[in-house]
Scaffold this motif. Structure first.
Motif, PDB file in Angstrom:
ATOM      1  N   GLU A 144       0.834  -1.200   0.000  1.00 30.28           N
ATOM      2  CA  GLU A 144       0.000   0.000   0.000  1.00 30.28           C
ATOM      3  C   GLU A 144       0.878   1.263   0.000  1.00 30.28           C
ATOM      4  O   GLU A 144       1.848   1.367   0.741  1.00 30.28           O
ATOM      5  CB  GLU A 144      -0.912   0.032   1.239  1.00 30.28           C
ATOM      6  N   SER A 145       0.510   2.217  -0.831  1.00 31.00           N
ATOM      7  CA  SER A 145       1.166   3.531  -0.821  1.00 31.00           C
ATOM      8  C   SER A 145       0.244   4.583  -0.227  1.00 31.00           C
ATOM      9  O   SER A 145       0.712   5.627   0.232  1.00 31.00           O
ATOM     10  CB  SER A 145       1.570   3.947  -2.236  1.00 31.00           C
ATOM     11  N   VAL A 146      -1.054   4.280  -0.232  1.00 29.29           N
ATOM     12  CA  VAL A 146      -2.045   5.192   0.348  1.00 29.29           C
ATOM     13  C   VAL A 146      -3.046   4.378   1.155  1.00 29.29           C
ATOM     14  O   VAL A 146      -3.559   3.364   0.676  1.00 29.29           O
ATOM     15  CB  VAL A 146      -2.782   6.003  -0.741  1.00 29.29           C
ATOM     16  N   ILE A 147      -3.311   4.806   2.382  1.00 29.31           N
ATOM     17  CA  ILE A 147      -4.370   4.234   3.205  1.00 29.31           C
ATOM     18  C   ILE A 147      -5.432   5.305   3.366  1.00 29.31           C
ATOM     19  O   ILE A 147      -5.163   6.383   3.901  1.00 29.31           O
ATOM     20  CB  ILE A 147      -3.846   3.804   4.596  1.00 29.31           C
ATOM     21  N   ASP A 148      -6.630   5.034   2.877  1.00 26.86           N
ATOM     22  CA  ASP A 148      -7.697   6.023   2.936  1.00 26.86           C
ATOM     23  C   ASP A 148      -8.974   5.350   3.411  1.00 26.86           C
ATOM     24  O   ASP A 148      -9.851   4.986   2.627  1.00 26.86           O
ATOM     25  CB  ASP A 148      -7.902   6.668   1.562  1.00 26.86           C
ATOM     26  N   ILE A 149      -9.070   5.132   4.719  1.00 26.45           N
ATOM     27  CA  ILE A 149     -10.257   4.535   5.306  1.00 26.45           C
ATOM     28  C   ILE A 149     -10.765   5.472   6.393  1.00 26.45           C
ATOM     29  O   ILE A 149     -10.053   6.370   6.852  1.00 26.45           O
ATOM     30  CB  ILE A 149      -9.968   3.136   5.903  1.00 26.45           C
ATOM     31  N   THR A 150     -11.979   5.279   6.815  1.00 20.38           N
ATOM     32  CA  THR A 150     -12.558   6.139   7.848  1.00 20.38           C
ATOM     33  C   THR A 150     -11.738   6.053   9.131  1.00 20.38           C
ATOM     34  O   THR A 150     -11.520   4.974   9.674  1.00 20.38           O
ATOM     35  CB  THR A 150     -14.002   5.708   8.142  1.00 20.38           C
ATOM     36  N   GLY A 151     -11.261   7.177   9.581  1.00 18.82           N
ATOM     37  CA  GLY A 151     -10.520   7.223  10.839  1.00 18.82           C
ATOM     38  C   GLY A 151      -9.042   6.998  10.712  1.00 18.82           C
ATOM     39  O   GLY A 151      -8.304   7.182  11.697  1.00 18.82           O
ATOM     40  N   ALA A 152      -8.543   6.601   9.564  1.00 16.88           N
ATOM     41  CA  ALA A 152      -7.105   6.370   9.397  1.00 16.88           C
ATOM     42  C   ALA A 152      -6.689   6.756   7.983  1.00 16.88           C
ATOM     43  O   ALA A 152      -7.211   6.237   7.001  1.00 16.88           O
ATOM     44  CB  ALA A 152      -6.760   4.904   9.667  1.00 16.88           C
ATOM     45  N   LYS A 153      -5.766   7.677   7.884  1.00 16.38           N
ATOM     46  CA  LYS A 153      -5.235   8.126   6.598  1.00 16.38           C
ATOM     47  C   LYS A 153      -3.707   8.024   6.664  1.00 16.38           C
ATOM     48  O   LYS A 153      -3.099   8.471   7.637  1.00 16.38           O
ATOM     49  CB  LYS A 153      -5.628   9.577   6.316  1.00 16.38           C
ATOM     50  N   ALA A 154      -3.122   7.438   5.634  1.00 12.58           N
ATOM     51  CA  ALA A 154      -1.670   7.260   5.649  1.00 12.58           C
ATOM     52  C   ALA A 154      -1.093   7.378   4.251  1.00 12.58           C
ATOM     53  O   ALA A 154      -1.778   7.111   3.250  1.00 12.58           O
ATOM     54  CB  ALA A 154      -1.303   5.903   6.254  1.00 12.58           C
ATOM     55  N   ARG A 155       0.149   7.789   4.204  1.00 12.29           N
ATOM     56  CA  ARG A 155       0.907   7.802   2.951  1.00 12.29           C
ATOM     57  C   ARG A 155       2.227   7.093   3.200  1.00 12.29           C
ATOM     58  O   ARG A 155       2.912   7.341   4.188  1.00 12.29           O
ATOM     59  CB  ARG A 155       1.154   9.219   2.452  1.00 12.29           C
ATOM     60  N   VAL A 156       2.560   6.189   2.261  1.00  6.87           N
ATOM     61  CA  VAL A 156       3.821   5.445   2.333  1.00  6.87           C
ATOM     62  C   VAL A 156       4.573   5.686   1.038  1.00  6.87           C
ATOM     63  O   VAL A 156       4.021   5.509  -0.056  1.00  6.87           O
ATOM     64  CB  VAL A 156       3.558   3.929   2.524  1.00  6.87           C
ATOM     65  N   GLN A 157       5.830   6.077   1.137  1.00  7.60           N
ATOM     66  CA  GLN A 157       6.617   6.311  -0.078  1.00  7.60           C
ATOM     67  C   GLN A 157       8.088   6.040   0.177  1.00  7.60           C
ATOM     68  O   GLN A 157       8.567   6.128   1.312  1.00  7.60           O
ATOM     69  CB  GLN A 157       6.422   7.735  -0.587  1.00  7.60           C
ATOM     70  N   THR A 172      -3.578  16.883   7.852  1.00  4.12           N
ATOM     71  CA  THR A 172      -4.959  17.350   7.922  1.00  4.12           C
ATOM     72  C   THR A 172      -5.886  16.200   8.277  1.00  4.12           C
ATOM     73  O   THR A 172      -5.847  15.145   7.630  1.00  4.12           O
ATOM     74  CB  THR A 172      -5.397  17.940   6.568  1.00  4.12           C
ATOM     75  N   PRO A 173      -6.710  16.356   9.337  1.00  2.00           N
ATOM     76  CA  PRO A 173      -7.662  15.282   9.686  1.00  2.00           C
ATOM     77  C   PRO A 173      -8.561  14.949   8.508  1.00  2.00           C
ATOM     78  O   PRO A 173      -8.983  15.829   7.749  1.00  2.00           O
ATOM     79  CB  PRO A 173      -8.461  15.897  10.848  1.00  2.00           C
ATOM     80  N   ASN A 174      -8.829  13.657   8.349  1.00  3.01           N
ATOM     81  CA  ASN A 174      -9.720  13.155   7.289  1.00  3.01           C
ATOM     82  C   ASN A 174      -9.157  13.336   5.883  1.00  3.01           C
ATOM     83  O   ASN A 174      -9.894  13.267   4.904  1.00  3.01           O
ATOM     84  CB  ASN A 174     -11.107  13.804   7.377  1.00  3.01           C
ATOM     85  N   GLU A 175      -7.860  13.595   5.788  1.00  2.78           N
ATOM     86  CA  GLU A 175      -7.219  13.678   4.475  1.00  2.78           C
ATOM     87  C   GLU A 175      -5.921  12.880   4.489  1.00  2.78           C
ATOM     88  O   GLU A 175      -5.206  12.855   5.501  1.00  2.78           O
ATOM     89  CB  GLU A 175      -6.914  15.132   4.098  1.00  2.78           C
ATOM     90  N   VAL A 176      -5.634  12.245   3.357  1.00  2.00           N
ATOM     91  CA  VAL A 176      -4.378  11.497   3.249  1.00  2.00           C
ATOM     92  C   VAL A 176      -3.210  12.486   3.261  1.00  2.00           C
ATOM     93  O   VAL A 176      -3.245  13.496   2.547  1.00  2.00           O
ATOM     94  CB  VAL A 176      -4.358  10.667   1.941  1.00  2.00           C
ATOM     95  N   PRO A 177      -2.189  12.247   4.076  1.00  2.00           N
ATOM     96  CA  PRO A 177      -1.029  13.157   4.080  1.00  2.00           C
ATOM     97  C   PRO A 177      -0.408  13.259   2.696  1.00  2.00           C
ATOM     98  O   PRO A 177      -0.365  12.291   1.940  1.00  2.00           O
ATOM     99  CB  PRO A 177      -0.065  12.481   5.061  1.00  2.00           C
ATOM    100  N   LYS A 178       0.045  14.432   2.377  1.00  2.00           N
ATOM    101  CA  LYS A 178       0.715  14.631   1.087  1.00  2.00           C
ATOM    102  C   LYS A 178       1.975  15.457   1.306  1.00  2.00           C
ATOM    103  O   LYS A 178       2.050  16.286   2.211  1.00  2.00           O
ATOM    104  CB  LYS A 178      -0.215  15.296   0.085  1.00  2.00           C
ATOM    105  N   GLU A 179       2.945  15.222   0.426  1.00  2.00           N
ATOM    106  CA  GLU A 179       4.214  15.919   0.568  1.00  2.00           C
ATOM    107  C   GLU A 179       4.077  17.365   0.111  1.00  2.00           C
ATOM    108  O   GLU A 179       3.401  17.665  -0.874  1.00  2.00           O
ATOM    109  CB  GLU A 179       5.298  15.206  -0.245  1.00  2.00           C
ATOM    110  N   LEU A 180       4.742  18.260   0.862  1.00  2.00           N
ATOM    111  CA  LEU A 180       4.704  19.675   0.541  1.00  2.00           C
ATOM    112  C   LEU A 180       6.056  20.142   0.028  1.00  2.00           C
ATOM    113  O   LEU A 180       7.103  19.553   0.349  1.00  2.00           O
ATOM    114  CB  LEU A 180       4.346  20.500   1.793  1.00  2.00           C
TER     115      LEU A 180
END
Length: 608
Positions: A144-157, A172-180
């Motif tokens: 998995e590179s993205v986890i997008d389920i209710t209550g848990a958001k993750a990014r793996v890279q 950001t709550p309720n959003e998958v983390p993204k690189e800035l």
């Protein structure tokens, strides 16, 4: 003082009302079995297992519902523990288990039942699942590179360990983390991983998996330390994992910025991480994390990687505040009685001893006592007048309370000034119309301040609320739209008076104990304990107990608030004791042989 509650409750709130307990600005505050025995599966030494648990001997405890232990079905139902749906009594470390956990409804209370062995076991499983899941995301088996389920958001890279810049991810709550982009301005919640972290493992590998997980723990009490009194910001935990390594002792810290609105000033913020070694299920720990407070955000600087959150602790909860108000009511009532006795005793002595009429020190004591009497009466009447619902009366009692408080502060300063003349300056202390001038300052200056404040329409309804936006108490005071008035006329004014009074008290104490050493061995020597009591009594006259307001921060906030409330609400009693001991005629004493405390030559700075 008033009741210890007064003066102590001013703090700006998001909602525009106020909350417990702003340490320096508090407006008045003198103002937190076993159903079935489940046995774990055990293995003999010959069947020790290894693998995902390592060579640990016995595998983890399996959670089996009571029905699984019965030889025959009983036909009744058992708690399902929020229908989490274990797999053979376990929670495999996989995405499906994460979905089960995060789907637990916020209204579920079954997991909080400590006397239910099955539910307690499930709760233990959930706590241990997330550290294992964090490890799973950065392992070789996870795709998995993205986890997008209710209550848990993750990014793996995958990240190059030779990276030349820091990595920043949104949180950001309720959003998958993204690189800035690190070159731009970072707004909102985010985490910054220093490039030094990756460069330190460059010799081991060219690439490493990075997992950033934002977890909503909901309202079911998970990840709650038994000793925890605060709440998580947005119920969010943040996990940062780099490879399968335990990252600790970083030279450049990991920066987690939690964005939030303006918080009540009485709310203490603390960066913490979940320590799995603490207690049965783990607990919050601050080791290795520094907290940097900002107006609309908090930055955590931590030297390791794990699960982090921001805990917010109001200095006082609603129940504690109500206890303090009760203590304040009783203490103020006692002070009213003894303040009246002090004034009566003064006039009785003035009538009995003519020389007493020229004792300016006694007159100053009585003026301070009178201001305390007014303040205590104002405090006791305040909420009762507010309950009448009359706007004009509320503004009036708010202004009267403010006036009484300022009079107390001013007469405390005058007490220190009189002490300065008698003990420190000593010579050339005659001042023409001395008491008239002191009275003009002591009673006139507060009247001027309150008149100006009232002309700005500053008095009105003042609501004190807790962290849940529940009303704790409503008073008539300086309203929420004019907080600057409170900070200037109360906080700053008292701060200057406390500084002056403290300096005078220190010099007087030094002179007193120097005299003790000089007279040691003589018949007239001063006992150390008497000197100590004298300094203690003077500190009460000079408002030293009000200085406890500055200690109502952090871990000592509640004890300091109780101490502040008790001591200041009883200040009228303490002054009565001081006055009676100092001036009440001793048995067999005559007017001419009165003690120095009753001698006009010693205690009078001038003739009024």
């Amino acid at each position: 003082m008033w009741g210890g509650a007064s003066w102590f409750f001013s703090s700006p709130l998001i909602s525009g009302s106020h909350s417990l307990l702003d340490p320096v600005t508090h407006f008045p505050l003198f103002f937190v079995t076993l159903g079935f025995q489940i046995a774990p599966r055990t293995f003999p030494d010959s069947q020790r297992v290894s693998g995902m648990w390592g060579d640990l001997g016995t595998p983890p405890l399996l959670c089996l519902p009571p029905s699984a232990l019965q030889k025959e079905p009983r036909g009744d139902s058992y708690p399902s523990c929020c229908d989490i749906g274990l797999t053979d009594g376990d929670l495999p470390v996989q995405l499906e288990s994460a979905r089960k956990i995060t789907s637990i409804p916020a209204s579920c209370e079954e997991l909080l039942q400590e006397n239910n062995t099955f539910c307690s076991c499930v709760r233990d499983k959930i706590h241990s699942f997330w550290p294992d899941f964090e490890e799973y995301l950065t392992g070789n088996d996870a795709n998995e590179s993205v986890i997008d389920i209710t209550g848990a958001k993750a990014r793996v890279q995958n990240v190059r360990t030779s990276i030349a810049h820091d990595l920043v991810f949104t949180l950001t709550p309720n959003e998958v983390p993204k690189e800035l982009d690190t070159s731009g301005k970072r707004n909102g919640s985010n985490v910054k991983l220093p490039r030094g972290l990756f460069q330190s493992i460059h010799n081991e590998t060219d690439y490493v998996k990075v997992a950033v997980l934002v977890l909503d723990v909901g309202q079911v009490g998970l990840f709650k330390d038994p000793d925890q009194t605060g709440t998580m910001l947005d119920n969010v935990m943040v996990s940062v994992k780099v490879g399968g390594r335990q990252i600790t002792g970083l030279n450049d810290c990991v920066e987690l910025t939690f964005s939030h609105g303006l918080l009540p000033q009485n709310v203490a913020r603390q960066c913490v991480f979940w320590d799995t070694k603490k207690g049965r299920r783990g607990g919050w720990n601050t080791s290795g994390c520094l907290t940097e407070l900002r107006d609309r955000g908090t930055m955590c600087c931590c030297d390791h990687l794990t699960f982090f959150t921001l805990l917010m602790n109001p200095s006082l909860d609603n129940a504690t505040a109500q206890k303090l108000f009760t203590i304040a009511d009783v203490g103020c009532g006692i002070s009213v009685v003894f303040s009246a006795l002090t004034i009566s005793l003064y006039f009785a002595l003035r009538f009995a001893y003519k020389i007493f009429k020229s004792n300016d020190t006694a007159k100053i004591h009585v003026n301070l006592t009178s201001s305390l009497l007014l303040l205590n009466l104002a405090y006791l009447l305040n909420r009762r007048i507010f309950s009448l619902g009359h706007t004009g009366l509320c503004k009036g009692i708010g202004g009267f309370t403010h006036y009484s408080l300022l009079c107390c502060f001013t007469w405390m300063a005058i007490e220190a000034f009189q002490l300065y003349l008698l003990v420190i300056k000593v010579t050339n202390i005659y001042i023409r119309h001395y008491m008239a001038k002191l009275s003009l300052v002591g009673w006139g200056f507060p009247a001027l301040v309150v008149t100006i404040t009232g002309s700005m329409n500053s008095y009105g309804k003042y609501t004190i609320m807790d962290m849940a936006n529940r009303t704790t108490v409503t008073l008539c005071w300086i309203d929420s739209a004019h907080l600057v008035v409170h900070y200037v006329t109360n906080c700053s004014y008292f701060g200057l008076i406390l500084l002056f009074n403290t300096l005078v008290l220190v010099v007087v104490a030094w002179k007193l104990f120097s005299l003790q050493r000089a007279t040691a061995g003589k018949e007239e020597k001063i006992k150390a304990w008497k000197g100590g009591l004298t300094v203690l009594g003077l500190s009460c006259l000079l408002g030293g107990t009000w200085g406890l307001a500055f200690f109502t921060y952090g871990a000592m906030s509640v004890p300091a608030a109780y101490l502040f409330t008790v001591l200041n609400s009883l200040q009228g009693l303490f002054i009565f004791i001081w006055f009676a001991v100092l001036y009440y005629p001793k048995k067999g004493a005559t007017t001419s042989s009165s003690s120095s405390g009753k001698n006009g030559k010693v205690t009078t700075a001038s003739h009024s």
